[in-house]
Design a protein around this motif. Structure first.
Motif, mmCIF file in Angstrom:
data_model
loop_
_atom_site.group_PDB
_atom_site.id
_atom_site.type_symbol
_atom_site.label_atom_id
_atom_site.label_comp_id
_atom_site.label_asym_id
_atom_site.label_seq_id
_atom_site.Cartn_x
_atom_site.Cartn_y
_atom_site.Cartn_z
ATOM 1 N N SER A 129 127.164 43.082 4.953
ATOM 2 C CA SER A 129 126.195 43.037 6.435
ATOM 3 C C SER A 129 124.996 42.366 5.721
ATOM 4 O O SER A 129 124.870 41.926 4.029
ATOM 5 N N CYS A 130 124.468 41.175 5.622
ATOM 6 C CA CYS A 130 122.806 40.957 5.087
ATOM 7 C C CYS A 130 121.997 41.769 4.596
ATOM 8 O O CYS A 130 121.670 42.997 4.939
ATOM 9 N N ALA A 131 121.989 41.768 3.277
ATOM 10 C CA ALA A 131 121.182 42.346 2.366
ATOM 11 C C ALA A 131 119.468 42.184 2.040
ATOM 12 O O ALA A 131 119.282 42.997 2.371
ATOM 13 N N SER A 132 119.019 41.150 3.251
ATOM 14 C CA SER A 132 118.157 41.124 3.831
ATOM 15 C C SER A 132 118.121 41.657 5.155
ATOM 16 O O SER A 132 116.791 43.335 5.269
ATOM 17 N N CYS A 133 118.191 41.387 6.098
ATOM 18 C CA CYS A 133 117.762 41.956 6.918
ATOM 19 C C CYS A 133 118.917 42.797 7.739
ATOM 20 O O CYS A 133 119.112 43.782 9.178
ATOM 21 N N GLY A 134 119.674 43.432 7.498
ATOM 22 C CA GLY A 134 120.608 44.081 7.924
ATOM 23 C C GLY A 134 122.516 43.371 8.708
ATOM 24 O O GLY A 134 122.926 44.429 9.132
ATOM 25 N N VAL A 149 125.405 32.137 4.922
ATOM 26 C CA VAL A 149 124.017 32.027 4.986
ATOM 27 C C VAL A 149 123.807 32.863 5.929
ATOM 28 O O VAL A 149 124.600 32.794 6.708
ATOM 29 N N CYS A 150 122.860 33.919 5.967
ATOM 30 C CA CYS A 150 122.704 34.811 6.529
ATOM 31 C C CYS A 150 122.156 34.228 8.341
ATOM 32 O O CYS A 150 121.449 33.074 8.277
ATOM 33 N N ASP A 151 123.547 34.555 9.249
ATOM 34 C CA ASP A 151 122.540 33.576 10.937
ATOM 35 C C ASP A 151 121.075 33.969 11.455
ATOM 36 O O ASP A 151 120.405 33.682 11.802
ATOM 37 N N VAL A 152 120.466 35.148 11.011
ATOM 38 C CA VAL A 152 119.656 35.637 11.445
ATOM 39 C C VAL A 152 118.118 35.081 10.638
ATOM 40 O O VAL A 152 117.469 34.831 11.552
ATOM 41 N N CYS A 153 118.416 35.779 9.535
ATOM 42 C CA CYS A 153 117.477 35.242 8.354
ATOM 43 C C CYS A 153 117.231 34.220 7.623
ATOM 44 O O CYS A 153 116.594 33.658 7.063
ATOM 45 N N GLY A 154 118.653 33.523 7.306
ATOM 46 C CA GLY A 154 119.073 32.425 6.090
ATOM 47 C C GLY A 154 119.443 33.754 4.978
ATOM 48 O O GLY A 154 119.125 32.674 3.806
HETATM 49 ZN ZN ZN Z 1 119.961 38.265 7.361
#
Ligand code: ZN
Ligand code: AP5
Length: 216
Positions: A129-134, A149-154
């Motif tokens: 999972s993304c460490a920033s937005c989950g 690169v996370c789709d949601v928050c980059g």
């Molecule tokens: Zn993210």
């Protein structure tokens, strides 16, 4: 509307609950997430829960029911909730009935995600999972559109859960079979249970759940 998503580890409860949260403004109540937050905060509850979670066991009913009860008292829950990962034992199923009665809440649907056990180890050991937005991903079933690169928050930082290794997953499945699967009849008696094929691709699972929520 208040629902429970039931199913073994890796069935897709968290994936579908977070989609419902985004699409319908419902509140995801994941006891696993609550416990992981307690571990990260190094609270007394977190310190007691960590070793059990790392081994794939179940945290005590008393601890889990206590954190859920507090969470149900927060005002956002009135938007409608999705229980993800609770109840998991007969005692928790009874506690849930009591908590809902005390708080004047009721359940509308109990949705069981039906999956083949052989698929679960693969699903869980490939999860990150993304460490920033989950936002949740999978090595094969849901990769970021741009690699790394996370789709949601980059964000470019990702993480894996410490309990997502094969040995722990197998223990979690043993616990599921021994303690959680036997509570399904408790819900059958309510007449609220609907089954969804959790082996279908993620968007199909979402459509099947939405059809139930929309009374179709
Ligand atoms: Zn993210
Ligand atoms: P918890 O966090 O609840 O974990 P779990 O029940 O083991 O569930 P998972 O998060 O592993 O699976 P999921 O069904 O949410 O699957 P996901 O959507 O991520 O609990 C962790 C621990 O906390 C427990 O072991 C216990 O120690 C403790 N705990 C928590 N609640 C407790 C309680 N009530 N009592 C006592 N102890 C408690 O999907 C998995 C992967 O598959 C993802 O990578 C996803 O992308 C992929 N995927 C999802 N759907 C599909 C699909 N349709 N097709 C292909 N891939 C898919």
């Amino acid at each position: 509307m208040n629902i429970i998503l039931l199913g073994p580890p890796g069935a897709g409860k968290g994936t579908q609950a977070s989609l419902l949260e985004k699409d319908r403004g419902m509140v995801q109540l994941s006891t696993g997430d609550m416990l992981r937050a307690a571990v990260a905060a190094r609270s007394e509850t977190g310190l007691r829960a960590k070793a059990v979670m790392d081994a794939g066991g179940l945290v005590s009913d008393e601890i889990v029911t206590g954190i859920l009860s507090e969470r149900l008292d927060q005002p956002d829950v009135a938007k409608g909730f999705i229980l993800d990962g609770y109840p998991r034992t007969a005692a928790q199923a009874e506690s849930l009935d009591r908590l809902l009665a005390e708080k004047g809440m009721k359940l509308d649907h109990v949705i069981e995600l039906v999956v083949d056990e052989e698929a679960l180890v693969d699903r869980i050991t490939g999860r990150f999972s993304c460490a920033s937005c989950g936002e949740g991903y999978h090595d094969r079933y849901k990769q970021p559109k741009v690699e790394g690169v996370c789709d949601v928050c980059g964000s470019t930082a990702f993480k894996r859960r410490p309990d997502d290794n094969e040995e722990t997953v197998r223990n979690r499945l043993v616990e599921y079979r021994a303690k959680t699967a036997p509570i399904l009849p408790h819900f059958e008696a309510t007449g609220l249970v609907r089954r969804v094929d959790g082996m279908a691709p993620m968007p199909e699972v979402t459509r099947a759940i939405e059809a139930i929520l929309d009374g179709r």
